[in-house]
Every structure is written in structure tokens, then in C-alpha cells.
Design a protein around this motif. Structure first.
Motif, short mmCIF file in Angstrom:
data_model
loop_
_atom_site.label_atom_id
_atom_site.label_comp_id
_atom_site.label_asym_id
_atom_site.label_seq_id
_atom_site.Cartn_x
_atom_site.Cartn_y
_atom_site.Cartn_z
N TRP A 1 4.87 -11.66 2.60
CA TRP A 1 4.92 -10.25 2.24
C TRP A 1 4.32 -9.99 0.86
N MET A 2 4.45 -10.95 -0.07
CA MET A 2 3.87 -10.75 -1.41
C MET A 2 2.35 -10.79 -1.36
N GLU A 3 1.80 -11.77 -0.64
CA GLU A 3 0.35 -11.88 -0.51
C GLU A 3 -0.22 -10.64 0.19
N ASN A 4 0.48 -10.19 1.24
CA ASN A 4 0.05 -9.01 1.98
C ASN A 4 0.09 -7.77 1.10
N CYS A 5 1.11 -7.70 0.24
CA CYS A 5 1.25 -6.57 -0.68
C CYS A 5 0.08 -6.53 -1.66
N GLU A 6 -0.28 -7.70 -2.19
CA GLU A 6 -1.40 -7.76 -3.13
C GLU A 6 -2.69 -7.31 -2.45
N THR A 7 -2.92 -7.78 -1.21
CA THR A 7 -4.12 -7.40 -0.47
C THR A 7 -4.17 -5.89 -0.26
N GLU B 1 5.69 -3.82 -0.15
CA GLU B 1 5.97 -4.51 1.10
C GLU B 1 7.39 -5.07 1.06
N THR B 2 7.99 -5.15 2.24
CA THR B 2 9.34 -5.69 2.38
C THR B 2 9.31 -6.83 3.39
N LYS B 3 9.96 -7.91 3.07
CA LYS B 3 9.97 -9.07 3.96
C LYS B 3 10.48 -8.69 5.34
N GLY B 4 9.71 -9.07 6.36
CA GLY B 4 10.13 -8.86 7.74
C GLY B 4 9.86 -7.48 8.28
N GLN B 5 9.32 -6.56 7.47
CA GLN B 5 9.04 -5.21 7.94
C GLN B 5 7.54 -4.95 7.92
N GLY B 6 7.04 -4.29 8.96
CA GLY B 6 5.64 -3.88 8.97
C GLY B 6 4.67 -4.90 9.53
N GLY B 7 5.11 -5.75 10.42
CA GLY B 7 4.17 -6.69 11.04
C GLY B 7 4.52 -8.13 10.77
N GLY C 1 14.36 -10.54 -4.08
CA GLY C 1 12.97 -10.94 -3.89
C GLY C 1 12.34 -10.50 -2.58
N THR C 2 13.03 -9.68 -1.78
CA THR C 2 12.50 -9.34 -0.45
C THR C 2 11.63 -8.09 -0.43
N CYS C 3 11.65 -7.31 -1.50
CA CYS C 3 10.81 -6.11 -1.57
C CYS C 3 10.03 -6.14 -2.88
N VAL C 4 8.72 -6.03 -2.79
CA VAL C 4 7.88 -6.16 -3.98
C VAL C 4 6.88 -5.01 -4.04
N THR C 5 6.58 -4.57 -5.25
CA THR C 5 5.57 -3.54 -5.48
C THR C 5 4.53 -4.11 -6.42
N ILE C 6 3.26 -4.03 -6.02
CA ILE C 6 2.17 -4.62 -6.79
C ILE C 6 1.11 -3.57 -7.10
N LYS C 7 0.58 -3.64 -8.30
CA LYS C 7 -0.49 -2.73 -8.75
C LYS C 7 -1.78 -3.52 -8.89
N ALA C 8 -2.87 -2.95 -8.40
CA ALA C 8 -4.20 -3.56 -8.54
C ALA C 8 -5.07 -2.64 -9.38
N GLU C 9 -5.91 -3.25 -10.22
CA GLU C 9 -6.85 -2.49 -11.05
C GLU C 9 -8.26 -3.02 -10.81
N VAL C 10 -9.22 -2.09 -10.72
CA VAL C 10 -10.62 -2.43 -10.47
C VAL C 10 -11.45 -2.07 -11.69
N PHE C 11 -12.26 -3.01 -12.16
CA PHE C 11 -13.10 -2.80 -13.34
C PHE C 11 -14.58 -3.02 -12.96
N LYS C 12 -15.46 -2.14 -13.46
CA LYS C 12 -16.89 -2.29 -13.18
C LYS C 12 -17.47 -3.49 -13.92
N GLN C 13 -17.01 -3.71 -15.14
CA GLN C 13 -17.47 -4.82 -15.95
C GLN C 13 -16.26 -5.67 -16.36
N GLU C 14 -16.45 -6.96 -16.44
CA GLU C 14 -15.35 -7.86 -16.76
C GLU C 14 -14.70 -7.53 -18.09
N GLU C 15 -15.51 -7.06 -19.06
CA GLU C 15 -14.96 -6.80 -20.39
C GLU C 15 -14.39 -5.39 -20.53
#
Length: 287
Positions: free
Chosen positions: A78-84, A65-71, A39-53
Motif C-alpha cells: 500500500w505504501m509503494e502504491n501510494c507513492e506511485t 492509501e489504506t492497507k487492504g482497501q482499493g485493490g 501504519g495501515t493508512c499512509v498519505t504521501i506527497k510528490a513534487e515535480v521539478f523541471k530542473q534538478e536544482e
């Protein structure tokens, strides 16, 4: 090395404000593509849509992001930071990076230049309560399995799992991978890639996908919606053995009694033998 100036970079929050101002009916979605077994390294994908539908996003972004690395933020969040970071990358991949601003967000740059010289991550301490330890290990395993059935440390497998998150046809994904690899200058030995190499490759892969979407959007603006003309057999779903015999039936009397459509299994062809005798027997989108 050029000195880092935080004023040259935008906060993801600033990009979000611009997005919501321009797209009040839009939406942003995120999902975990991969997480290590501990659980210490996570990869997250974000998608942006112009319209909700909307079914198809206008842009995507991937962050790792990896726990304890990068600030300091990655010490506990680290998970919240990865999502951002993923959201910031998706917005930048569309049009929200500012004409006078660099592409990385301020959050991304801060983990590069402001990280402490030596961050030590404390390993979970063994407790005397064996039941607690057993429960913790089971929770870790269950969480990892909820993300991917087979957590893997093999880098090629990890890359393929990340790319699967784009939900592309396999042949299309292979094309984008080849194009991204040609431009990457990376070694063919994927197992020798560093985390930075993997991120760079994914960035190139994203750009190939986004460039193709831009071309499709441009064509649709001029000529209307681009339709998929692939004909897949209603029985076996194969497309390469579908034969359209309608013209042959009309122009040559000796073929007058053959089916209008077939999924051919004649000689070396490996279709299932499905037949349709008229226009009403085949999928209407074929007509």
C-alpha cells in the motif's frame, strides 16, 4: 454508471516516460506527510521539478492509501502504491495526463473498479512471545513518531498536518483552505468527512495552490521575478510594526533626528523597539 475502460487511462509509468523524455535534468521527490499509528493508512506527497536544482516544484500531488482497501496491490504494497499514485497526480497536475486521456491514472482507477467485493484484512495474531509483541508495538510507535510527533485520529488535525506539508505561510494556507472549502460543498463538521471527502478537499486545495503558482509564473514571464517586499524586523521578525521614516526625516526638520527605520513600540504598537539610523543599518533588500 459508465463502464470503466482501462484504455481510457494512462499508467503512471507512461507519464514518467514522457516526463523524463522532456525533462532529462528534472527530478521527482516524495515524502510521507502522515501515517496512522498502526501504519495501515499512509498519505504521501510528490513534487515535480523541471530542473534538478530548482527550489520550487512546478506541480505537486497527494495520495492516500489504506492497507487492504482499493485493490490487491494494497494488500501488501500500500505504501509503494501510494507513492506511485502521488507521482501520477503530480504529473497530471502539471501537463502529463494526455490530451485524450482522463486525469486519474490507471492505477488510481483500478483500485475503484477492480477491488474485490469484500476484502478482509487479517489483524496481527497475538503470539506467545511477549517480548516479540512488545518490540513490534515499540517499532510501530517509533515509526509513527518519526513522521509526526503527535499521531492523531482527529480529522481536522490530520488535514492541517497534510496542508503543513505544502510548507506555505500560515496566512496563505488559510486563504487556500477558505477558497477550497467554498468550492467543496462539504459540511463544516470536518469530523463527519469521509476519506473521499478529505481527498476531494485536498484536490481542491492543490488546485488553488497550483493556480496561484501559474499566475505568478505568468507575471514573472512578463515583468521578471516577483520579489517578496515584506519587511520583517531583524530582531523580532514582525512586519506589521516596521516604519520607514526616511521621507519624513528629509521633508520635516522636526523629525531630522529620528531613526530611519523602527520596529515601533509607540503607544499601542507591539514592536520590539529595534532602530536603524541609516541605509547601511537595515537589511539591503529593503532598499
Amino acid at each position: 454508471m459508465a463502464k470503466y475502460n482501462k484504455d481510457n487511462y494512462e499508467m503512471v509509468e507512461d507519464r514518467l516516460k514522457k516526463f523524463w523524455k522532456d525533462n532529462s535534468d528534472g527530478r521527482i521527490s516524495t515524502e510521507i506527510l502522515h501515517i496512522t499509528q498502526d501504519g495501515t493508512c499512509v498519505t504521501i506527497k510528490a513534487e515535480v521539478f523541471k530542473q534538478e536544482e530548482d527550489a520550487r516544484p512546478v506541480a505537486t500531488g497527494i495520495a492516500q492509501e489504506t492497507k487492504g482497501q482499493g485493490g490487491f496491490a494494497n494488500a501488501d504494497a500500500w505504501m509503494e502504491n501510494c507513492e506511485t499514485s502521488a507521482i501520477g497526480r503530480a504529473l497530471a497536475n502539471w501537463k502529463y495526463q494526455g490530451s485524450n486521456k482522463a486525469r486519474p491514472s490507471k492505477e488510481e482507477m483500478s483500485k475503484v473498479v477492480n477491488k474485490p467485493a469484500d476484502v478482509k484484512v487479517e489483524k496481527p495474531k497475538m503470539t506467545s512471545d511477549k517480548e516479540d509483541l512488545k518490540s513490534l508495538e515499540k517499532a510501530k510507535k517509533d515509526f509513527a513518531e518519526s513522521i509526526t510527533e503527535k499521531p492523531s485520529t482527529n480529522k481536522a488535525d490530520q488535514m492541517n498536518m497534510l496542508i503543513d506539508g505544502f510548507e506555505l505561510d500560515k496566512s496563505v494556507a488559510q486563504h487556500y483552505k477558505r477558497e477550497a472549502f467554498k468550492k467543496s460543498g462539504l459540511s463544516k463538521d470536518v469530523e463527519s468527512w469521509t476519506n473521499d471527502d478529505m481527498s476531494a478537499f485536498l484536490d481542491l486545495f492543490e488546485k488553488e495552490v497550483e493556480a496561484d503558482k501559474t499566475d505568478t509564473d505568468m507575471i514573472e514571464d512578463v515583468f521578471g521575478e516577483v520579489k517578496d517586499l515584506t519587511r520583517n524586523c531583524p530582531e523580532c521578525n514582525k512586519s506589521e510594526y516596521i516604519e520607514d521614516n526616511r521621507e519624513k526625516k528629509q521633508t520635516d526638520p522636526k523629525f531630522a533626528n529620528i531613526p530611519s527605520w523602527t520596529c515601533s513600540n509607540y503607544k499601542e504598537k507591539d514592536g520590539c523597539g529595534w532602530k536603524a539610523w541609516g541605509d547601511t543599518d537595515c537589511p539591503k533588500e529593503w532598499l
